[in-house]
Design a protein around this motif. Structure first.
Motif, PDB file in Angstrom:
ATOM      1  N   SER A 163       0.829  -1.050  -0.031  1.00 34.55           N
ATOM      2  CA  SER A 163      -0.059   0.091  -0.011  1.00 34.55           C
ATOM      3  C   SER A 163       0.873   1.406  -0.002  1.00 34.55           C
ATOM      4  O   SER A 163       0.517   2.288  -0.252  1.00 34.55           O
ATOM      5  N   GLN A 188      -1.294   2.764  -9.793  1.00 36.21           N
ATOM      6  CA  GLN A 188      -2.808   2.710  -9.056  1.00 36.21           C
ATOM      7  C   GLN A 188      -2.644   3.592  -7.823  1.00 36.21           C
ATOM      8  O   GLN A 188      -3.648   4.211  -7.589  1.00 36.21           O
ATOM      9  N   ASN A 189      -1.610   3.548  -6.927  1.00 40.52           N
ATOM     10  CA  ASN A 189      -1.418   4.254  -5.869  1.00 40.52           C
ATOM     11  C   ASN A 189      -1.565   5.620  -6.109  1.00 40.52           C
ATOM     12  O   ASN A 189      -2.224   6.425  -5.089  1.00 40.52           O
ATOM     13  N   GLY A 233      -4.707   6.905  -7.601  1.00 41.25           N
ATOM     14  CA  GLY A 233      -5.845   6.608  -6.668  1.00 41.25           C
ATOM     15  C   GLY A 233      -6.826   5.479  -7.495  1.00 41.25           C
ATOM     16  O   GLY A 233      -8.003   5.402  -6.967  1.00 41.25           O
ATOM     17  N   ASP A 234      -6.592   4.966  -8.453  1.00 37.08           N
ATOM     18  CA  ASP A 234      -7.553   4.140  -9.201  1.00 37.08           C
ATOM     19  C   ASP A 234      -7.548   2.701  -8.350  1.00 37.08           C
ATOM     20  O   ASP A 234      -8.765   2.070  -8.644  1.00 37.08           O
ATOM     21  N   GLY A 235      -6.646   2.453  -7.862  1.00 37.80           N
ATOM     22  CA  GLY A 235      -6.610   1.084  -7.151  1.00 37.80           C
ATOM     23  C   GLY A 235      -7.545   1.281  -5.818  1.00 37.80           C
ATOM     24  O   GLY A 235      -7.432   2.318  -5.224  1.00 37.80           O
ATOM     25  N   THR A 236      -7.898   0.199  -5.263  1.00 38.01           N
ATOM     26  CA  THR A 236      -8.358   0.142  -3.731  1.00 38.01           C
ATOM     27  C   THR A 236      -7.695  -0.715  -2.827  1.00 38.01           C
ATOM     28  O   THR A 236      -6.927  -1.466  -3.290  1.00 38.01           O
ATOM     29  N   SER A 237      -7.890  -0.655  -1.641  1.00 39.49           N
ATOM     30  CA  SER A 237      -7.314  -1.286  -0.604  1.00 39.49           C
ATOM     31  C   SER A 237      -7.552  -2.798  -0.635  1.00 39.49           C
ATOM     32  O   SER A 237      -6.704  -3.635  -0.418  1.00 39.49           O
ATOM     33  N   SER A 238      -8.767  -2.931  -1.413  1.00 40.76           N
ATOM     34  CA  SER A 238      -9.110  -4.522  -1.252  1.00 40.76           C
ATOM     35  C   SER A 238      -8.397  -5.323  -2.502  1.00 40.76           C
ATOM     36  O   SER A 238      -8.002  -6.592  -2.404  1.00 40.76           O
ATOM     37  N   GLU A 239      -8.126  -4.430  -3.493  1.00 40.75           N
ATOM     38  CA  GLU A 239      -7.333  -5.028  -4.514  1.00 40.75           C
ATOM     39  C   GLU A 239      -5.862  -5.347  -4.257  1.00 40.75           C
ATOM     40  O   GLU A 239      -5.597  -6.094  -4.762  1.00 40.75           O
TER      41      GLU A 239
END
Length: 865
Positions: free
Chosen positions: A711, A756-757, A760-766
């Motif tokens: 992350s 992604q980080n 902001g396209d990525g998510t914590s779940s991904e």
């Protein structure tokens, strides 16, 4: 008078007056009893007419004979005046009116005698006229007056006796009273000095005591108006006067003139204006004297303004060198005075001289003012000057000229009245008062008060600023106090100059601040303060941009620059607090996994949101030094990160520290955030390694640890993280080939996660799905594969992670890609798991999932029959 007893002489005068007056009154009583009221009334009327006629004729004679007498006097004045001729000639030249005026006084002085002679003549003539009147009315009157008529006749005849006695004694009474009053005035004014001569003493006593006799005072009360009338005259200008008023006026003027000749204009602050004030009192109600004085003052002023003497007085020559021309406006105005304006002009001149005296006295005090200690300068003399000239016209111009001259001299480094402000000023203030001196040089009568007030306000403002400077001198900038600096004095200075009463204050303080910046940048003390010398070694030189800002301060931005500097110091305090929080942590193997990068993130936020425009550059310089020192490695600000790191991680921060050492004010915020993210990644990766190597850790713990690490991936630290993960994988994966494949996949995945980080396209779940999938593959291929990891779990986790799925597909499509060196049992398990997954999801299986499954087969070297 030798041998005569003075009290007897006064008594004789008293007796003579009483006898003379009593005789005429007694005769009037007796005659009135016989005449009755009518004849007594006729006689009284003719006596009054005789007195009036005598006075009228005398005034005509006085005014008609005066010109002739004037010529005689003027022709012989030098011989008549003797040693006083020069002075009188000067007065006569000054006043044409006095040429005709003085003979009139001489003629009027003998007029009372002429009045007496004419009164006698007219009284005798009136006897005949009275007889005619009585004859005309004889038939209308009774042969003998009655009792009432006789009584009234007695009263009227007694009045006739009073008229005769008064007119007969008029010259003596008038002369005695006039001489006595005049003598007393001159004696009181010390014009006439006491004498030791017995006869002179007796005469002066007679003059003073004789006029005080009751009978003399009574006679003057009754005959005084006639005495004035008989001695009255007119001059060619049409102004009228009389001997009594003018002698009275001149007796007032003589002592004044003597006092005036003693006025010392060289001692300006002590000029005695009382003689001038007495002149106005004397001439106020005397028109003829106003004419004479107006002419004399006009003539004298014209002489004085040209450095010439009049009656022994040379005003301009007497004045101090610095004020030689200062009275010109006042003298020029007096030179234009007229009889109608002389009183007002003289009163104004008096007021102006008083104002000049007060002003000069204040200027004298001001010239003794010590400007070497600005905070203690007393400018009350300037306030006194303002009070003195505020309601003046001429002195306002005089002081304006003085101030203008002073300003010019001070601008040229010269002294004025032995005062050289620039020379006295403390070194720090030299040159800073130039705008004030220029203001003085531009002073006129219209702005002199405003300029003086401006100067007073300027010093009041500066003294207020110096109070804050004193407080600032107590502030310590060393390592122990930098984090607790009180910047209130700086903010107070900014507030004071914004609220300054003087428009010059900002410019002066700007000049002072410019000197401050230059001195401090050279590590020199200024006004008792040397910030650079006190600063901790780590901060030395970092304040240079602030000093440069000060050095370029102007009146338009000095307040802003002070506030900016104060805000910078506040920001420094905040940053130091964050640094202290950071240095309290340890980066060694026991604590690396729990390092908190919040302080670094906070510093980055402080920098981006700083109130001061100077903060970024200062923090950039500080961060650059920190990066350089930590890269070496050396301790900086109490912290040596690299030395603390576990051996395998020693060089993990090198690239980031290199970046920090080259940071700028434009990049420092991003670089600090990148540094924080890198440390966080290292810390989380280290936590993952610890979890992986722990015999007690399970799959969930390791997945969580890896999720935390991933992350924090950014473009700045993805390579560092890739290197760390490579080391981890190399230690735990079964063989080198498999480790290389897994490392390649993870390295490619880190690029995707960093993007992604960042976006902001990525998510914590991904990220969690990816971490779980990676963790599963690593564990499945590790040298100590656990029972927790099954082939089916790999299929499930890889298909659940879009990121890893794409990376594996991308990796296996590469011609140079290698497969994992799994054993036959593992391959069979993977193949079986894929087949089962396809069967279970046959109806819902997407093309993308099919591609992922095919990529997994390639990854594990599974061939499809």
């Amino acid at each position: 008078m030798e041998g005569i007893n003075l009290p007897d002489l006064v008594m004789i005068v008293n007796i003579v007056y009483l006898a003379f007056a009593g005789l005429f009154v007694l005769i009037g009583v007796l005659v009135g009893l016989k005449r009755g009221v009518f004849k007594s009334a006729v006689r009284l009327i003719f006596l009054v007419l005789s007195a009036v006629g005598a006075a009228l004729v005398v005034t005509i004679i006085v005014n008609s004979t005066a010109p002739t007498l004037t010529n005689v006097v003027m022709d012989n004045k030098d011989s008549l005046l003797g040693e006083n001729a020069a002075m009188v000639n000067e007065v006569l030249e000054a006043s044409p009116t006095i040429t005709e005026y003085l003979p009139l006084i001489v003629v009027s002085a003998v007029a009372p005698i002429a009045f007496l002679l004419l009164f006698i003549v007219f009284s005798l003539i009136s006897l005949g006229l009275g007889a005619i009147v009585k004859a005309i009315f004889k038939k209308m009157l009774p042969e003998k007056p009655g009792v009432v008529s006789r009584i009234l006749g007695m009263v009227l005849s007694m009045a006739c006796g009073v008229v005769i006695a008064t007119c007969s004694l008029l010259p003596v009474t008038g002369y005695l009273t006039l001489a006595g009053n005049t003598y007393e005035k001159l004696e009181a004014a010390e014009v006439i000095q006491p004498t030791e001569d017995e006869n002179a003493e007796k005469l002066t006593t007679l003059l003073k005591d004789g006029k005080e006799l009751f009978i003399v005072k009574t006679e003057y009360f009754l005959g005084g108006p006639l005495f004035k009338w008989s001695t009255s005259y007119k001059i060619s200008s049409g102004e009228g006067s009389n001997l009594v008023d003018d002698v009275d006026g001149y007796s007032d003027l003589v002592p004044v003139a003597m006092d005036l000749s003693k006025v010392d204009f060289s001692d300006v602050e002590n000029i005695d204006v009382e003689p001038f004030r007495k002149i106005t009192a004397v001439i106020k109600d005397r028109a003829a004297l106003r004419t004479v004085i107006a002419e004399i003052l006009s003539y004298a002023s014209d002489k004085w303004v040209n450095y010439e003497e009049f009656l022994g007085l040379n005003i301009k020559e007497s004045l101090p060198e610095d004020l030689k021309d200062s009275l010109d406006p006042a003298l020029n105005k007096l030179a234009q005075t007229t009889p109608d304006t002389v009183t007002d002009d003289l009163n104004q001149f008096i007021d102006e001289i008083e104002a000049l005296a007060k002003s000069y006295s204040s200027i004298e005090r001001l010239s003794k003012t010590d400007f070497s200690d600005i905070s203690a300068v007393d400018l009350s003399p300037i306030n006194d000057i303002i009070d003195a000239i505020e309601n003046t016209v001429i002195v306002k111009e005089i002081v304006a000229n003085v101030i203008s001259d002073a300003g010019e001299r001070w601008l040229n480094g010269q002294a004025f009245m032995e005062m050289n402000i620039e020379e006295q000023l403390p070194e720090e203030f030299k040159g800073l008062l130039t705008p004030a001196f220029q203001m003085f040089a531009d002073t006129t009568k219209d702005n002199v008060i405003a300029h003086l007030r401006e100067f007073v306000n300027l010093f009041g403002d500066v003294q207020g600023v110096l109070t804050e400077v004193d407080a600032l001198q107590e502030t310590q900038f060393d390592v122990e106090h930098l984090a607790d600096l009180d910047v209130t004095p700086l903010n107070n200075i900014a507030t004071k100059i914004d609220e300054a009463k003087s428009s010059l204050t900002k410019e002066l303080v700007a000049g002072l601040i410019a000197k401050v910046g230059t001195a401090w940048k050279s590590s020199e003390e200024f006004m008792g303060i040397n910030i650079e010398e006190q600063l901790p070694e780590e901060f030395k030189g970092l304040f240079d941009p602030a000093y440069d800002s000060f050095a370029s301060a102007t009146k338009d931005d000095v307040g802003e620059k002070l506030v900016d500097f104060a805000n910078m110091l506040d920001d420094v305090k905040t940053v130091l607090g964050r640094i202290n929080d950071l240095t309290e942590q340890s980066f060694d193997e026991d604590n690396l996994d729990s390092v908190d990068v919040t302080p670094i993130k906070a510093i980055a936020g402080d920098v981006e949101n700083a109130e001061s425009t100077l903060t970024k550059e200062l923090v950039a310089g500080l961060v650059s030094r920190a990066g350089t020192s930590w890269l070496t490695p050396e301790e900086f600000l109490g912290l040596d990160i690299k030395s603390q790191l576990p051996n395998d991680y020693k060089n993990s921060l090198d690239s980031m520290l290199t970046k920090l050492s080259n940071t700028t004010k434009q990049t420092v915020g991003d670089d600090l955030n990148g540094f924080a993210d890198t440390i966080a990644s290292i810390s989380k990766t280290y936590a993952y390694v610890k979890a992986f190597s722990s015999t007690e850790a399970d799959m969930t713990d390791m997945a969580t640890a890896l999720t935390d690490a991933l992350s924090t991936v950014t473009d700045d630290n993805k390579e560092i993280l890739a290197d760390l993960m490579t080391d981890v994988i190399g230690d735990v994966v079964a063989n080198e080939g498999t480790a290389e494949v897994v490392t390649g996949i993870i390295t490619r995945a880190l690029d995707t996660i960093a993007e992604q980080n960042a976006s902001g396209d990525g998510t914590s779940s991904e990220v969690a799905d990816y971490a779980e999938a990676v963790n599963t593959i690593i564990n499945y291929t590790s040298s100590e594969s656990t029972e927790e990891v099954s082939a089916s779990s790999i299929i499930e986790t890889v298909t659940a992670s879009q990121t890893l799925s794409n990376v594996i597909k991308d990796y296996t499509s590469d011609e140079e890609s290698a497969s994992i060196d799994a054993d036959e049992e593992q391959k069979a398990a993977i193949s079986s798991a894929i087949q089962s997954y396809e069967e279970e999801n046959e109806e819902t299986l997407t093309d993308e999932e099919k591609e992922t499954l095919e990529a997994l087969k390639k990854l594990f070297g599974i061939t499809t029959p």
